[in-house]
Scaffold this motif. Structure first.
Motif, mmCIF file in Angstrom:
data_model
loop_
_atom_site.group_PDB
_atom_site.id
_atom_site.type_symbol
_atom_site.label_atom_id
_atom_site.label_comp_id
_atom_site.label_asym_id
_atom_site.label_seq_id
_atom_site.Cartn_x
_atom_site.Cartn_y
_atom_site.Cartn_z
ATOM 1 N N VAL A 107 0.839 -1.333 -0.176
ATOM 2 C CA VAL A 107 0.094 -0.003 -0.462
ATOM 3 C C VAL A 107 0.502 1.416 0.295
ATOM 4 C CG1 VAL A 107 -1.316 1.162 1.313
ATOM 5 C CG2 VAL A 107 -1.456 -1.001 0.935
ATOM 6 N N THR A 108 1.140 1.924 -0.554
ATOM 7 C CA THR A 108 1.549 3.276 -1.627
ATOM 8 C C THR A 108 0.399 4.610 -0.210
ATOM 9 O OG1 THR A 108 2.498 2.633 -2.582
ATOM 10 C CG2 THR A 108 2.686 5.025 -2.424
ATOM 11 N N PHE A 151 4.750 -1.402 3.209
ATOM 12 C CA PHE A 151 4.126 0.072 3.440
ATOM 13 C C PHE A 151 5.314 1.056 2.493
ATOM 14 C CE2 PHE A 151 2.951 3.958 5.788
ATOM 15 C CZ PHE A 151 1.521 3.996 5.799
ATOM 16 N N LEU A 152 4.096 1.714 1.931
ATOM 17 C CA LEU A 152 4.861 2.897 0.883
ATOM 18 C C LEU A 152 4.915 4.325 1.769
ATOM 19 C CD1 LEU A 152 4.746 0.803 -2.235
ATOM 20 C CD2 LEU A 152 6.828 1.272 -1.473
ATOM 21 N N ILE A 209 10.172 3.875 0.191
ATOM 22 C CA ILE A 209 9.948 4.111 -0.588
ATOM 23 C C ILE A 209 9.993 3.811 -1.982
ATOM 24 C CG2 ILE A 209 9.980 6.101 0.711
ATOM 25 C CD1 ILE A 209 12.382 6.874 -1.429
ATOM 26 N N THR A 210 9.237 3.786 -2.714
ATOM 27 C CA THR A 210 10.124 3.101 -4.635
ATOM 28 C C THR A 210 10.303 4.873 -5.331
ATOM 29 O OG1 THR A 210 9.301 2.065 -6.623
ATOM 30 C CG2 THR A 210 7.620 3.190 -5.347
ATOM 31 N N GLN A 211 11.048 4.584 -6.295
ATOM 32 C CA GLN A 211 12.005 5.898 -6.797
ATOM 33 C C GLN A 211 12.073 5.767 -8.172
ATOM 34 O OE1 GLN A 211 11.871 8.560 -7.347
ATOM 35 N NE2 GLN A 211 14.535 9.273 -6.258
ATOM 36 N N PHE A 212 11.450 6.127 -8.830
ATOM 37 C CA PHE A 212 11.441 6.189 -10.670
ATOM 38 C C PHE A 212 13.306 5.889 -11.177
ATOM 39 C CE2 PHE A 212 11.628 7.955 -14.450
ATOM 40 C CZ PHE A 212 10.721 7.206 -15.396
ATOM 41 N N VAL A 251 14.663 -1.456 -0.434
ATOM 42 C CA VAL A 251 14.399 -0.703 -1.832
ATOM 43 C C VAL A 251 13.477 -1.075 -3.147
ATOM 44 C CG1 VAL A 251 15.754 0.127 -3.840
ATOM 45 C CG2 VAL A 251 16.859 -1.049 -0.951
ATOM 46 N N GLY A 252 12.957 0.568 -2.890
ATOM 47 C CA GLY A 252 11.456 0.036 -3.728
ATOM 48 C C GLY A 252 11.883 1.376 -5.200
ATOM 49 N N ILE A 253 11.698 0.166 -6.105
ATOM 50 C CA ILE A 253 12.168 0.396 -7.358
ATOM 51 C C ILE A 253 11.397 0.187 -9.038
ATOM 52 C CG2 ILE A 253 13.991 0.325 -9.802
ATOM 53 C CD1 ILE A 253 16.460 -1.400 -7.852
#
Ligand code: BGC
Length: 396
Positions: A107-108, A151-152, A209-212, A251-253
């Motif tokens: 969930v973000t 959780f993000l 978190i997740t990053q672009f 690490v969210g990618i």
């Protein structure tokens, strides 16, 4: 190298509140759309606010063991410090239904849309913004925390900052480096505060978190240019993680494609190693994902999740190959030692693609926006096959 993926590997799909729910009239993107800043308005989107059970069935039939969704802050806190029981109850039902289907809930908290009151009175450049975000997070964790598996806090701070504060094509539409740095500081603070909230209330819930992330390459092999490219990569992909004081469990990618730099015009171009251009104008470059995973693993040594990867391809001509090649890249990275624990295809459905409106079709399922009917594309079944076998076809 192992043929199959690890046993508990998360196979998922993703979507976000504003892109699918419909009628999110109380957020800054809705206002942005009214000002004519997007090719189309989100309107009913995919009507997933009402049709979420249909979506869940599609996720279940696909064989996914996880689904990434986001919560709409403007529904949960429609006025400052006034929370909507109705919205919270709605999300509780959504999350409980996924649980019943054996699907893990990723969930973000914030996938780009802000309540109008927050955008007008504060915005991320305001010094109090992180506290206000923390209050929202507390409410969510108190009410929904037991129904969340991962959780993000923030989706892609890079895009929020670059496009909202430098390029100006996302709200708040600023072109202001000073505000960019203020907003970055507050987003970092906001994340860290939420991390602490979760660790206090739900210590076992993984937070990140997740990053672009993009792959960056220089056309020349010179060491000097390699260094510059590394600095660019550091700034765009990793700078935000570096500021979090280690307050992330994984690490969210989010990975789509890459760029290539050169000394001659066009100086910067989107990397298209096989000359294929997707509907977004991007290339198909799975090796870039492998590189990024390697870098993330070397830098942080924490579990890695690919939380978005996808292609806009209404004809479904390239999607199957796209998924297979990126999954293969992940497998290679695992073979080289990286601890990758999940892959989420973006997206389950064709949906509202921000500035681009509905023209870019990322869905494993096509959506008829008149009838709201969802129809799986061929690639849906190809992905289903990968998930079922826990490996890529012909990967003996
Ligand atoms: C965003 C999604 C978006 C996707 C495709 C990501 O940057 O998180 O919301 O739809 O890319 O452009």
């Amino acid at each position: 190298m192992k043929k199959q993926f690890p046993e508990n590997f998360l196979w998922g799909v993703a979507y976000s509140s504003h892109q699918v729910e419909g009628n999110n009239v109380n957020n800054d993107w809705w206002e942005w759309e009214k000002k004519g800043k997007t090719k189309e308005k989100s309107g009913w989107a995919c009507d997933s606010w009402n049709r979420y059970l249909i979506d869940h069935k599609l996720v279940e039939d696909l064989g996914c063991n996880s689904f990434r969704i986001s919560l709409e802050w403007s529904r949960i806190e429609p006025q400052e410090d006034e929370f909507s029981e109705e919205a919270l109850e709605h999300y509780k039902k959504v999350l409980i239904d996924l649980e019943k289907r054996g699907i893990k809930r990723v969930v973000t908290l914030f996938h780009w849309t802000l309540p109008i009151w927050f955008a007008e009175k504060y915005g991320w450049h305001h010094p109090q913004s992180s506290e206000i975000f923390e209050r929202y997070c507390k409410k969510v964790i108190d009410f929904l925390g037991s129904e969340i598996d991962m959780f993000l806090t923030i989706n892609e701070p890079r895009l929020i900052l670059n496009r909202g504060y430098l390029k100006g094509d996302f709200p708040p539409g600023k072109y202001n480096p000073f505000l960019f740095f203020e907003a970055r500081k507050n987003l970092v603070e906001g994340h860290k505060k939420c991390f602490d909230v979760v660790k206090k209330k739900k210590p076992n819930l993984p937070v990140g978190i997740t990053q672009f992330c993009s792959d960056f390459r220089w056309r020349s092999k010179s060491r000097f240019f390699k260094r510059i490219t590394e600095r660019v990569e550091d700034f765009y992909n990793w700078n935000f993680f570096n500021k979090l004081d280690g307050k992330f469990d994984f690490v969210g990618i989010n990975y789509y494609s890459g760029y290539r730099f050169g000394m001659k015009p066009p100086f910067i171009e989107i990397f298209k190693p096989n000359n294929i251009t997707t509907e977004m104008g991007w290339g198909i470059h799975p090796d870039g994902l492998q590189e990024i995973i390697k870098n993330a693993w070397r830098r942080y040594g924490k579990p890695i999740y690919i939380l978005e990867n996808g292609i806009a391809d209404g004809e479904d001509a390239y999607r199957t190959k796209f998924i297979e090649s990126h999954v293969k890249a992940i497998q290679n990275a695992i073979g080289e030692g990286a601890d990758v624990r999940g892959y989420f295809y973006w997206s389950l459905l064709d949906n509202f693609e921000w500035c681009e409106g509905f023209s870019k079709k990322f869905g494993l399922c096509e959506v008829d926006f008149e009838t709201m009917e969802r129809k799986p594309r061929r690639s849906y079944y190809a992905y289903q096959d990968i998930i079922k076998k826990n490996k890529i076809k012909n990967n003996k």
